[in-house]
Design an enzyme around this catalytic site. Sequence first.
Site, PDB file in Angstrom:
ATOM      1  N   ASP A 153      11.268 -86.411 -49.829  1.00 15.59           N
ATOM      2  CA  ASP A 153      11.780 -87.837 -50.324  1.00 15.59           C
ATOM      3  C   ASP A 153      13.313 -87.658 -49.934  1.00 15.59           C
ATOM      4  OD1 ASP A 153      12.443 -89.755 -51.725  1.00 15.59           O
ATOM      5  OD2 ASP A 153      11.160 -89.366 -53.523  1.00 15.59           O
ATOM      6  N   SER A 166      18.003-107.474 -43.074  1.00 20.59           N
ATOM      7  CA  SER A 166      16.948-108.411 -43.307  1.00 20.59           C
ATOM      8  C   SER A 166      17.493-109.786 -43.132  1.00 20.59           C
ATOM      9  CB  SER A 166      16.075-108.205 -44.388  1.00 20.59           C
ATOM     10  OG  SER A 166      15.308-109.456 -44.413  1.00 20.59           O
ATOM     11  N   TYR A 222       5.803 -98.831 -40.171  1.00 19.43           N
ATOM     12  CA  TYR A 222       5.615 -99.826 -39.365  1.00 19.43           C
ATOM     13  C   TYR A 222       6.493-100.012 -38.248  1.00 19.43           C
ATOM     14  CZ  TYR A 222       4.637-104.853 -37.734  1.00 19.43           C
ATOM     15  OH  TYR A 222       4.751-106.087 -36.884  1.00 19.43           O
ATOM     16  N   LYS A 238      19.141-105.011 -49.885  1.00 17.81           N
ATOM     17  CA  LYS A 238      19.467-105.164 -48.517  1.00 17.81           C
ATOM     18  C   LYS A 238      21.014-105.674 -48.435  1.00 17.81           C
ATOM     19  CE  LYS A 238      15.968-103.579 -46.517  1.00 17.81           C
ATOM     20  NZ  LYS A 238      15.968-102.190 -46.117  1.00 17.81           N
ATOM     21  N   ARG A 289       9.527-119.976 -39.567  1.00 18.84           N
ATOM     22  CA  ARG A 289      10.291-118.566 -39.621  1.00 18.84           C
ATOM     23  C   ARG A 289      10.448-118.319 -38.167  1.00 18.84           C
ATOM     24  NH1 ARG A 289      10.137-119.576 -44.064  1.00 18.84           N
ATOM     25  NH2 ARG A 289       9.491-118.472 -46.033  1.00 18.84           N
ATOM     26  N   ASN A 311      11.193-112.161 -38.681  1.00 23.16           N
ATOM     27  CA  ASN A 311       9.990-111.746 -39.340  1.00 23.16           C
ATOM     28  C   ASN A 311       9.068-110.726 -38.312  1.00 23.16           C
ATOM     29  OD1 ASN A 311      10.849-113.898 -41.032  1.00 23.16           O
ATOM     30  ND2 ASN A 311       8.739-113.641 -41.971  1.00 23.16           N
ATOM     31  N   ASN A 333       8.171 -89.423 -46.632  1.00 19.66           N
ATOM     32  CA  ASN A 333       7.651 -89.038 -47.605  1.00 19.66           C
ATOM     33  C   ASN A 333       6.168 -89.506 -47.698  1.00 19.66           C
ATOM     34  OD1 ASN A 333       7.879 -91.663 -48.677  1.00 19.66           O
ATOM     35  ND2 ASN A 333       8.986 -90.998 -50.475  1.00 19.66           N
ATOM     36  N   ARG A 390       4.919-121.204 -52.238  1.00 19.87           N
ATOM     37  CA  ARG A 390       4.966-119.910 -53.082  1.00 19.87           C
ATOM     38  C   ARG A 390       6.407-119.701 -53.612  1.00 19.87           C
ATOM     39  NH1 ARG A 390       4.189-114.590 -49.360  1.00 19.87           N
ATOM     40  NH2 ARG A 390       6.080-115.336 -48.382  1.00 19.87           N
ATOM     41  N   TYR A 447      14.565-106.675 -54.008  1.00 19.99           N
ATOM     42  CA  TYR A 447      14.572-106.095 -52.609  1.00 19.99           C
ATOM     43  C   TYR A 447      15.369-106.594 -51.932  1.00 19.99           C
ATOM     44  CZ  TYR A 447      13.303-105.764 -47.901  1.00 19.99           C
ATOM     45  OH  TYR A 447      13.316-105.385 -46.390  1.00 19.99           O
TER      46      TYR A 447
HETATM   47  P1  NAD Z   1       7.017 -99.492 -43.907  1.00 24.18           P
HETATM   48  O1  NAD Z   1       6.817 -99.385 -45.223  1.00 24.18           O
HETATM   49  O2  NAD Z   1       5.792 -99.480 -42.936  1.00 24.18           O
HETATM   50  O3  NAD Z   1       8.052 -97.879 -43.493  1.00 24.18           O
HETATM   51  C1  NAD Z   1       8.853 -97.487 -44.342  1.00 24.18           C
HETATM   52  C2  NAD Z   1       8.784 -95.988 -44.433  1.00 24.18           C
HETATM   53  O4  NAD Z   1       9.512 -95.150 -45.247  1.00 24.18           O
HETATM   54  C3  NAD Z   1       7.327 -95.674 -45.006  1.00 24.18           C
HETATM   55  O5  NAD Z   1       6.629 -94.720 -43.956  1.00 24.18           O
HETATM   56  C4  NAD Z   1       7.598 -95.014 -46.211  1.00 24.18           C
HETATM   57  O6  NAD Z   1       6.729 -93.954 -46.427  1.00 24.18           O
HETATM   58  C5  NAD Z   1       9.032 -94.336 -45.904  1.00 24.18           C
HETATM   59  N1  NAD Z   1       9.862 -94.025 -47.350  1.00 24.18           N
HETATM   60  C6  NAD Z   1       9.946 -95.105 -48.294  1.00 24.18           C
HETATM   61  N2  NAD Z   1      10.730 -94.427 -49.009  1.00 24.18           N
HETATM   62  C7  NAD Z   1      10.904 -93.172 -48.692  1.00 24.18           C
HETATM   63  C8  NAD Z   1      11.840 -92.144 -49.129  1.00 24.18           C
HETATM   64  N3  NAD Z   1      12.477 -92.280 -50.396  1.00 24.18           N
HETATM   65  N4  NAD Z   1      11.816 -90.912 -48.381  1.00 24.18           N
HETATM   66  C9  NAD Z   1      11.325 -90.685 -47.239  1.00 24.18           C
HETATM   67  N5  NAD Z   1      10.421 -91.920 -46.866  1.00 24.18           N
HETATM   68  C10 NAD Z   1      10.469 -93.014 -47.255  1.00 24.18           C
HETATM   69  O7  NAD Z   1       8.086-100.707 -43.688  1.00 24.18           O
HETATM   70  P2  NAD Z   1       8.542-101.192 -42.319  1.00 24.18           P
HETATM   71  O8  NAD Z   1       8.036-102.780 -42.380  1.00 24.18           O
HETATM   72  O9  NAD Z   1       8.407-100.259 -41.173  1.00 24.18           O
HETATM   73  O10 NAD Z   1      10.154-101.420 -42.702  1.00 24.18           O
HETATM   74  C11 NAD Z   1      11.105-100.742 -42.320  1.00 24.18           C
HETATM   75  C12 NAD Z   1      12.429-101.137 -42.941  1.00 24.18           C
HETATM   76  O11 NAD Z   1      12.614-102.271 -42.316  1.00 24.18           O
HETATM   77  C13 NAD Z   1      12.542-101.042 -44.232  1.00 24.18           C
HETATM   78  O12 NAD Z   1      14.081-100.827 -44.579  1.00 24.18           O
HETATM   79  C14 NAD Z   1      12.373-102.368 -44.689  1.00 24.18           C
HETATM   80  O13 NAD Z   1      13.119-103.056 -45.633  1.00 24.18           O
HETATM   81  C15 NAD Z   1      13.086-103.292 -43.460  1.00 24.18           C
HETATM   82  N6  NAD Z   1      12.556-104.480 -43.271  1.00 24.18           N
HETATM   83  C16 NAD Z   1      11.277-104.712 -42.829  1.00 24.18           C
HETATM   84  C17 NAD Z   1      10.827-106.075 -42.640  1.00 24.18           C
HETATM   85  C18 NAD Z   1       9.374-106.559 -42.584  1.00 24.18           C
HETATM   86  O14 NAD Z   1       8.882-107.591 -42.688  1.00 24.18           O
HETATM   87  N7  NAD Z   1       8.458-105.396 -42.279  1.00 24.18           N
HETATM   88  C19 NAD Z   1      11.806-107.063 -42.335  1.00 24.18           C
HETATM   89  C20 NAD Z   1      13.200-107.019 -42.553  1.00 24.18           C
HETATM   90  C21 NAD Z   1      13.637-105.676 -43.016  1.00 24.18           C
HETATM   91  C1  WQD Z   2       5.754-116.233 -43.719  1.00 28.18           C
HETATM   92  C2  WQD Z   2       5.563-117.485 -43.968  1.00 28.18           C
HETATM   93  C3  WQD Z   2       4.995-117.754 -46.377  1.00 28.18           C
HETATM   94  C4  WQD Z   2       1.064-115.657 -46.549  1.00 28.18           C
HETATM   95  C5  WQD Z   2       9.001-111.746 -46.437  1.00 28.18           C
HETATM   96  C6  WQD Z   2      10.225-111.278 -47.090  1.00 28.18           C
HETATM   97  C7  WQD Z   2      11.507-110.962 -46.063  1.00 28.18           C
HETATM   98  C8  WQD Z   2      11.080-110.056 -45.104  1.00 28.18           C
HETATM   99  C9  WQD Z   2       9.939-110.405 -44.439  1.00 28.18           C
HETATM  100  C10 WQD Z   2      11.977-107.920 -45.353  1.00 28.18           C
HETATM  101  C11 WQD Z   2       6.160-118.170 -45.470  1.00 28.18           C
HETATM  102  C12 WQD Z   2       3.647-118.238 -45.433  1.00 28.18           C
HETATM  103  C13 WQD Z   2       2.445-116.134 -46.070  1.00 28.18           C
HETATM  104  C14 WQD Z   2       0.330-116.367 -46.916  1.00 28.18           C
HETATM  105  C15 WQD Z   2       1.364-118.414 -46.148  1.00 28.18           C
HETATM  106  N1  WQD Z   2      10.926-108.949 -45.373  1.00 28.18           N
HETATM  107  N2  WQD Z   2       2.477-117.469 -45.880  1.00 28.18           N
HETATM  108  N3  WQD Z   2       0.200-117.918 -46.694  1.00 28.18           N
HETATM  109  O1  WQD Z   2       8.254-114.786 -46.839  1.00 28.18           O
HETATM  110  O2  WQD Z   2       9.295-115.076 -44.530  1.00 28.18           O
HETATM  111  O3  WQD Z   2       9.706-112.801 -45.713  1.00 28.18           O
HETATM  112  O4  WQD Z   2       8.675-110.741 -45.263  1.00 28.18           O
HETATM  113  O5  WQD Z   2      13.126-107.925 -45.230  1.00 28.18           O
HETATM  114  O6  WQD Z   2      12.368-110.275 -47.100  1.00 28.18           O
HETATM  115  O7  WQD Z   2      10.591-112.060 -48.056  1.00 28.18           O
HETATM  116  O8  WQD Z   2       7.394-113.424 -44.694  1.00 28.18           O
HETATM  117  O9  WQD Z   2       5.087-113.164 -43.755  1.00 28.18           O
HETATM  118  O10 WQD Z   2       5.371-113.190 -46.545  1.00 28.18           O
HETATM  119  O11 WQD Z   2       5.728-115.194 -44.993  1.00 28.18           O
HETATM  120  O12 WQD Z   2       1.471-119.477 -45.981  1.00 28.18           O
HETATM  121  O13 WQD Z   2      -0.768-115.986 -47.337  1.00 28.18           O
HETATM  122  O14 WQD Z   2       4.152-117.668 -44.314  1.00 28.18           O
HETATM  123  O15 WQD Z   2       4.956-118.849 -47.518  1.00 28.18           O
HETATM  124  O16 WQD Z   2       6.367-119.493 -45.279  1.00 28.18           O
HETATM  125  P1  WQD Z   2       8.816-114.057 -45.600  1.00 28.18           P
HETATM  126  P2  WQD Z   2       5.808-113.740 -45.015  1.00 28.18           P
END
Ligand code: NAD
Ligand code: WQD
Length: 342
Positions: free
Chosen positions: A59, A125, A12, A154, A232, A180, A33, A296, A150
């Site tokens: 991987d 994060s 993403y 981080k 958020r 977020n 991967n 939740r 998770y």
């Molecule tokens: P995502 O799952 O869409 O993207 C991660 C990608 O990494 C995927 O395409 C997956 O196939 C690949 N991947 C996972 N493990 C692998 C491995 N061992 N080798 C090669 N490829 C691998 O997730 P995203 O939402 O794009 O998140 C990207 C980064 O940002 C992650 O580190 C996630 O923890 C961090 N992050 C995401 C959010 C969020 O809410 N989306 C928030 C904070 C931090």
């Molecule tokens: C947002 C708000 C829910 C779904 C998570 C991870 C965090 C980070 C981002 C990576 C909250 C509420 C949600 C629903 C709802 N990821 N909600 N109904 O919880 O802030 O963070 O994703 O690092 O680590 O914990 O994001 O999108 O799940 O929720 O009311 O069906 O929406 O309770 O208040 P969150 P979220």
Amino acid sequence: MSKILVTGGTGYIGSHTVVELHKAGYTPILVDNLSNSSIKILDQIEKIIGVKPEFYEFDLCDNEKVNDFIGKHPDIAGIIHFAASKAVGESVQNPLKYYHNNFFSLINLLEAYREKPINFVFSSSCTVYGEPDVLPVNEAAPVKKATSPYGNTKQIAEEILEETAKANSNYNVIALRYFNPVGAHESALIGELPNGVPANLLPFITQTAIGKREKITVFGNDYDTPDGSAIRDYIHVVDLAKAHVAAIKLLEKGNPNGNYDIFNVGTGNGYSVLEAIHAFEKASGQKLNYEFGPRREGDIIKVWGDVNKSTKELGWTAQLGIDEMMASAWEWEKYLHENPIQ
Ligand code: NAD
Ligand code: WQD
């Protein structure tokens, strides 16, 4: 222009960052991967930028493959490390999957650069802050005990990076603490591809609006917030992608703060769940079927970021607001409905 390795590049946030790197004149090289993304994303990226990015499927937990890859690409000038497992609930069920994937991939990459300098941007994060004592929360706020494996990956990854950079000046590191991430590219050709029933708010909203889900449950309406629902700092994924380009640029220029630094990446504004739902209804013209449910477990009540440091020192500020976030998420959901990608 310099080559930037984007791990998790078909994911993403990775796919949006590939587009922004290309726009900024960099050559992104993708490794993934495909454990949580589709190979079809490469064609989607090509439709946006006009070229298919160089892509390698393996991987990153495979140390031999990482070393072989790095050996064959001596001209990589920087790494943006997105690849990780990210589902909070799954991490509680299967902690070892998270500790294995998120640490081995990181450590393999770092070890490959013991002897040569590398600019390294890490996906952290706002989850590291837990429930902050002071809002908006800034980078100096204490890291609170993680509420999931998770989140713990981080926190520990930040420690690994800080200690590694301190011990060896070859490592030039920035950790970005995302709030977020939501929304999609304006072309609606790339966006978030949730696996199964979405746990996150925005994909649940858009899937409800398109008819894939019957209704959305607001988790808690009795919090100590103006409307009772949790707050958020939602950040448009394209703004987030641009923050990575800014981080690479700062590392290339030389970060006056030293070879390990942390930045918040948010808008600085908090929106409640109810405000997000109403913003979606306004931006999409769709009425949402929602109901109130219990809180939740493990949820933070309210968090939004202090973005002064990012603005001043990273030279980056979010440009897109809640309307663009919601409208682009909706356009992407409609595109996916017509053109399924899995
Ligand atoms: P995502 O799952 O869409 O993207 C991660 C990608 O990494 C995927 O395409 C997956 O196939 C690949 N991947 C996972 N493990 C692998 C491995 N061992 N080798 C090669 N490829 C691998 O997730 P995203 O939402 O794009 O998140 C990207 C980064 O940002 C992650 O580190 C996630 O923890 C961090 N992050 C995401 C959010 C969020 O809410 N989306 C928030 C904070 C931090
Ligand atoms: C947002 C708000 C829910 C779904 C998570 C991870 C965090 C980070 C981002 C990576 C909250 C509420 C949600 C629903 C709802 N990821 N909600 N109904 O919880 O802030 O963070 O994703 O690092 O680590 O914990 O994001 O999108 O799940 O929720 O009311 O069906 O929406 O309770 O208040 P969150 P979220």
